[in-house]
Design an enzyme around this catalytic site. Sequence first.
Site, PDB file in Angstrom:
ATOM      1  N   CYS A   2      17.782  30.010  65.722  1.00 41.26           N
ATOM      2  CA  CYS A   2      19.070  30.958  64.960  1.00 41.26           C
ATOM      3  C   CYS A   2      17.841  31.154  63.787  1.00 41.26           C
ATOM      4  CB  CYS A   2      20.561  30.966  65.110  1.00 41.26           C
ATOM      5  SG  CYS A   2      21.567  30.225  66.306  1.00 41.26           S
ATOM      6  N   ARG A  27      11.658  33.763  67.385  1.00 40.60           N
ATOM      7  CA  ARG A  27      12.413  32.783  67.063  1.00 40.60           C
ATOM      8  C   ARG A  27      13.418  33.486  68.485  1.00 40.60           C
ATOM      9  NH1 ARG A  27      12.818  29.725  62.556  1.00 40.60           N
ATOM     10  NH2 ARG A  27      15.202  29.068  63.262  1.00 40.60           N
ATOM     11  N   TRP A  74      21.438  32.358  69.435  1.00 39.27           N
ATOM     12  CA  TRP A  74      20.600  32.453  70.290  1.00 39.27           C
ATOM     13  C   TRP A  74      21.790  31.181  70.853  1.00 39.27           C
ATOM     14  CZ3 TRP A  74      15.286  32.204  72.411  1.00 39.27           C
ATOM     15  CH2 TRP A  74      15.877  31.889  73.808  1.00 39.27           C
ATOM     16  N   ASN A 100      23.485  27.756  61.699  1.00 38.39           N
ATOM     17  CA  ASN A 100      22.352  27.651  62.735  1.00 38.39           C
ATOM     18  C   ASN A 100      22.545  25.821  62.873  1.00 38.39           C
ATOM     19  OD1 ASN A 100      20.282  27.500  64.574  1.00 38.39           O
ATOM     20  ND2 ASN A 100      17.965  27.929  62.841  1.00 38.39           N
ATOM     21  N   GLY A 101      22.675  25.547  64.487  1.00 40.33           N
ATOM     22  CA  GLY A 101      22.981  24.256  64.365  1.00 40.33           C
ATOM     23  C   GLY A 101      24.301  23.988  66.034  1.00 40.33           C
ATOM     24  N   GLU A 488      -2.170  19.578  84.591  1.00 43.13           N
ATOM     25  CA  GLU A 488      -1.352  20.625  83.415  1.00 43.13           C
ATOM     26  C   GLU A 488      -2.767  19.582  82.266  1.00 43.13           C
ATOM     27  OE1 GLU A 488      -0.247  22.914  83.275  1.00 43.13           O
ATOM     28  OE2 GLU A 488      -0.048  22.832  80.426  1.00 43.13           O
ATOM     29  N   LYS A 492      -5.002  22.911  80.037  1.00 43.48           N
ATOM     30  CA  LYS A 492      -4.970  23.139  78.966  1.00 43.48           C
ATOM     31  C   LYS A 492      -6.099  23.121  78.521  1.00 43.48           C
ATOM     32  CE  LYS A 492      -1.926  24.679  78.244  1.00 43.48           C
ATOM     33  NZ  LYS A 492      -1.321  24.527  79.536  1.00 43.48           N
ATOM     34  N   GLU A 495      -8.766  26.011  79.496  1.00 44.99           N
ATOM     35  CA  GLU A 495      -8.575  27.297  78.966  1.00 44.99           C
ATOM     36  C   GLU A 495      -8.883  27.431  77.890  1.00 44.99           C
ATOM     37  OE1 GLU A 495      -4.041  28.623  79.632  1.00 44.99           O
ATOM     38  OE2 GLU A 495      -3.402  26.730  79.534  1.00 44.99           O
ATOM     39  N   HIS A 511     -11.745   9.935  99.204  1.00 44.93           N
ATOM     40  CA  HIS A 511     -11.874  11.491  99.485  1.00 44.93           C
ATOM     41  C   HIS A 511     -13.489  12.766  99.852  1.00 44.93           C
ATOM     42  CE1 HIS A 511      -9.061   9.720 102.075  1.00 44.93           C
ATOM     43  NE2 HIS A 511      -8.671   9.252 101.679  1.00 44.93           N
ATOM     44  N   LYS A 610      -0.852  36.473  77.536  1.00 42.00           N
ATOM     45  CA  LYS A 610      -0.208  36.157  77.824  1.00 42.00           C
ATOM     46  C   LYS A 610       1.229  35.280  78.975  1.00 42.00           C
ATOM     47  CE  LYS A 610       2.889  32.236  75.885  1.00 42.00           C
ATOM     48  NZ  LYS A 610       2.363  30.860  76.491  1.00 42.00           N
TER      49      LYS A 610
HETATM   50  C1  AGP Z   1      -0.819  28.241  81.074  1.00 44.76           C
HETATM   51  O1  AGP Z   1      -1.612  27.489  79.765  1.00 44.76           O
HETATM   52  C2  AGP Z   1      -1.363  29.281  80.754  1.00 44.76           C
HETATM   53  N1  AGP Z   1      -0.829  30.469  79.791  1.00 44.76           N
HETATM   54  C3  AGP Z   1      -0.933  29.902  82.109  1.00 44.76           C
HETATM   55  O2  AGP Z   1      -1.421  29.679  83.316  1.00 44.76           O
HETATM   56  C4  AGP Z   1       0.850  30.515  82.412  1.00 44.76           C
HETATM   57  O3  AGP Z   1       0.778  29.160  82.695  1.00 44.76           O
HETATM   58  C5  AGP Z   1       0.821  31.201  83.654  1.00 44.76           C
HETATM   59  O4  AGP Z   1       0.141  32.451  83.193  1.00 44.76           O
HETATM   60  C6  AGP Z   1       2.047  31.650  84.391  1.00 44.76           C
HETATM   61  O5  AGP Z   1       3.088  32.545  83.096  1.00 44.76           O
HETATM   62  P1  AGP Z   1       4.376  32.763  82.819  1.00 44.76           P
HETATM   63  O6  AGP Z   1       5.097  30.909  82.561  1.00 44.76           O
HETATM   64  O7  AGP Z   1       5.021  33.261  81.516  1.00 44.76           O
HETATM   65  O8  AGP Z   1       4.790  32.753  84.545  1.00 44.76           O
END
Ligand code: AGP
Length: 615
Positions: A2, A27, A74, A100-101, A488, A492, A495, A511, A610
């Site tokens: 919120c 937010r 929210w 908020n809370g 993962e 990280k 990327e 293998h 993003k």
């Molecule tokens: C993750 O760090 C990347 N930005 C990318 O793999 C992301 O997770 C992927 O594009 C999926 O995005 P989404 O969760 O918005 O669908």
Amino acid sequence: MCGIVGYVGPRNAPPIILDGLGRLEYRGYDSAGLAVWAHGALVVRRDVGKLANLRQRVEASPVTGQVGIGHTRWATHGAPAERNAHPHLSMDGEFVVVHNGIVENYRELRDELTSEGVRFDSDTDTEVIVQLIARFAQDGAHGDVTEATRRAVSLLRGAHAIVVLSRSQPDRLVATRIGNAGGVALGLGDGETFIASDIPAIIEQTRRMVFLESHQLATLTAGGCSIQTLDGVPVSPNVQTIGWDPVSAARGEYSHFMEKEIFEQARSITDTIRGRVDFERGEVTLPGLHLSPEEARSIRRIVTVACGTSYYSALVGKFFIEQLARLNVEVDYASEFRYRNPILEPGDTVLAITQSGETVDTLAAMDEARGKGARLWSIVNAIGSQAMRVSDGFITMNAGPEIGVASTKAFTASIVAQYLLALYLAQRRGTLTEAERRAHTHDLARLPDLVGQTLERLPELTPLAAQFHTATNFLYLGRGLNYPIALEGALKLKEISYIHAEGYPAGEMKHGPIALLDEHMPVLAIALQDAVYDKMISQIEQAKARGATVIALATDGDEFIRAKADYVIAIPAVPPLLAPVLAVLPLQMLAYAIAVRRGADVDQPRNLAKSVTVE
Ligand code: AGP
């Protein structure tokens, strides 16, 4: 998360409040509202959805006044609806509140007030606050809004940030903060004052700010503010001048949004859990799924589709749902699922996991599933996104907007959301006893604190990052629930630092990939004290025997591993099912610290977006 904005001064309050709320949109919220003291009355305007809807409502029915408060909500208690939007008015029309809370004891307070004849207009916990203030104003506080607020807040359990406006004392606002439910910043202008839950909302109005601490109460007038502790001890305001530009203001004291979002994860995970778990009864409620017990029992299989980090989260969720709800889960890359003419049968539910809710491959996979008649669920972070709109049912991650391209808090939130889903399905399918459910929800209750403990240690990783920032390759190894975390962790690093990194199931090394190991191939092995610990120790020995440098992610107190690995990163002991949530945190931070050391553009890495909304 919120957002709160307030104003006292010579100018018209609504435009200032709406501007401030607009700067808090990052937010996330699902409704908004404002209240103004206008010609002797408290006038409220509220609406669901985007802030634009509230702006239109204010334009259609203008209100002017020099004191006001605003809020973006929210939803936690009470669905997103106009009647549940803040501000909330007391029954006698004398007070209005934004909050908020979570009022953890709101049920008993609501029952008490109802027995005194109070009539509630909303389903929110917040409304008990304003009704309590009205009660104390008449009984003991002699109408004084500061005293009435103090008495009301002393009855609340939970963390809160609250702002109150009184009809009979329209020259002031009262603000209070209990615990960590978001901040309360007091802005000191020239002949005017401001309140906000975050700096960006008011930094354009003034850079002189006071930050309320927990259990403090502030009274603001146009001339300034006075602060006291909740038990009445005066506090001299610590006035700070904020040097940030608005964008960096949103980052707060962090250098990058990714860093901020890494360190927000204790709070974001709390928000994912909030309002969804009855810890006494061990019960989970997920109303967004619209699922009856018989429908839950008729589910034959879950097929999870996602991309990137969300796909790795789905691999973790598979363990939860299969172990707790005894339901078969198949996980597929959305970009593969959409083209493989998948076999879907009655009783299949397709679950899409997507932070943005707009990833084109994930949306296409959802279309494919829809076309084959499957029930469609989604776990999303972006409220109102396409994935959420086309789903039959959804679970919101409630992680708050994630700005850094590299996903961090949404990843852990989506894992926790799947844990909730697994418990929800187990409850409806009768695959866990009540005692087992209570044990699992008890584990969940401990998680935010364990995350907080782990986050506190992350700065210790900086020297390790210095050691490895020149690496050209990296191998991440994990088993079972932590294999997706190896994937993962590698993603990280890839990327944001552009170092080639690969996540691999540790059991697969023999293998083929073991041929890669030498002194130029650092290995990060996730070797927590769990059922596969011994296997991981032998993996570490094999890597060492081939000259590789090994970083082990280990459990606190494990001294044995220190003789095996070159470096050890220790995390607190954690229930095995929830280990992935802690294990990923150091991997996020290691990637971040290496990328910063390499001077990479952490929040906007090259070639990445993003949300991948184009093919
Ligand atoms: C993750 O760090 C990347 N930005 C990318 O793999 C992301 O997770 C992927 O594009 C999926 O995005 P989404 O969760 O918005 O669908």
